[in-house]
Design a protein around this motif. Structure first.
Motif, PDB file in Angstrom:
ATOM      1  N   GLU A  87       0.837  -1.204   0.000  1.00  0.00           N
ATOM      2  CA  GLU A  87       0.000   0.000   0.000  1.00  0.00           C
ATOM      3  C   GLU A  87       0.872   1.254   0.000  1.00  0.00           C
ATOM      4  O   GLU A  87       0.570   2.233  -0.702  1.00  0.00           O
ATOM      5  CB  GLU A  87      -0.924   0.006   1.220  1.00  0.00           C
ATOM      6  N   ALA A  88       1.955   1.238   0.777  1.00  0.00           N
ATOM      7  CA  ALA A  88       2.859   2.391   0.825  1.00  0.00           C
ATOM      8  C   ALA A  88       3.522   2.613  -0.532  1.00  0.00           C
ATOM      9  O   ALA A  88       3.645   3.761  -0.991  1.00  0.00           O
ATOM     10  CB  ALA A  88       3.919   2.182   1.912  1.00  0.00           C
ATOM     11  N   GLY A 141       0.903   4.042  -2.778  1.00  0.00           N
ATOM     12  CA  GLY A 141       0.676   5.454  -2.436  1.00  0.00           C
ATOM     13  C   GLY A 141       1.818   6.330  -2.936  1.00  0.00           C
ATOM     14  O   GLY A 141       1.590   7.442  -3.459  1.00  0.00           O
ATOM     15  N   ALA A 142       3.056   5.873  -2.777  1.00  0.00           N
ATOM     16  CA  ALA A 142       4.216   6.635  -3.240  1.00  0.00           C
ATOM     17  C   ALA A 142       4.174   6.793  -4.759  1.00  0.00           C
ATOM     18  O   ALA A 142       4.476   7.880  -5.299  1.00  0.00           O
ATOM     19  CB  ALA A 142       5.505   5.954  -2.810  1.00  0.00           C
ATOM     20  N   GLU A 195       1.483   6.759  -6.662  1.00  0.00           N
ATOM     21  CA  GLU A 195       0.406   7.699  -6.988  1.00  0.00           C
ATOM     22  C   GLU A 195       0.852   9.136  -6.720  1.00  0.00           C
ATOM     23  O   GLU A 195       0.544  10.048  -7.503  1.00  0.00           O
ATOM     24  CB  GLU A 195      -0.851   7.370  -6.177  1.00  0.00           C
ATOM     25  N   MET A 196       1.600   9.341  -5.617  1.00  0.00           N
ATOM     26  CA  MET A 196       2.090  10.683  -5.302  1.00  0.00           C
ATOM     27  C   MET A 196       3.060  11.176  -6.368  1.00  0.00           C
ATOM     28  O   MET A 196       3.018  12.337  -6.787  1.00  0.00           O
ATOM     29  CB  MET A 196       2.786  10.698  -3.941  1.00  0.00           C
TER      30      MET A 196
END
Length: 148
Positions: free
Chosen positions: A103-104, A107-108, A110-111
């Protein structure tokens, strides 16, 4: 004298007795045989008691051994269950850790993509403003050239 020796003595009395021809019978001293039988009766209860005690003691030892074996098996099973539970907890923790990392990472990613799109949008706006300024500068230069 123990019972086995008395029985051997009785056997000797019978074997040494006078045999009756053609009858398979033996003449023995009645008093002597009865005396041996009396001795057997005297000694037999002690031997029976001792045998009974040995039998009970054997049974008690077997019961204790079975109880100890059952206890050892139960403890071993509990240990195995504890180890399995610890292994399950470790597997669950490892699985959750892998999910958190995934998930991290997502998320990274996507960022990074969002930041790149944002920067591209800002640069596009700056380019538009600069194009407008360039057009204004060009127009102003053309006007200056026309004033001569």
């Amino acid at each position: 004298m123990d019972v086995l020796k008395l029985l051997e003595e009785l056997e000797e009395i019978i074997e040494s007795g006078s045999s009756i021809p053609f009858a398979h019978k033996v003449l023995v001293d009645r008093d002597e045989v009865l005396e041996v039988i009396k001795e057997i009766r005297i000694h037999l209860p002690d031997e029976v008691k001792q045998a009974q005690w040995i039998k009970e003691e054997r049974q008690r030892i077997l019961v204790e051994a079975q109880q100890e074996a059952d206890t050892i098996i139960e403890e071993a099973n509990e240990h195995v269950i504890a180890m399995v539970e610890q292994d399950e907890i470790t597997k669950i923790a490892r699985s959750q850790a892998e999910e958190i990392i995934a998930e991290a990472q997502m998320g990274a990613k996507e960022m990074r993509l969002g930041a790149r799109d944002y920067a591209d949008e800002i640069l596009s706006n700056v380019e538009g403003v600069l194009d407008g300024l360039m057009e204004t500068v060009k127009t102003n230069r053309d006007e200056l050239k026309g004033m001569k």
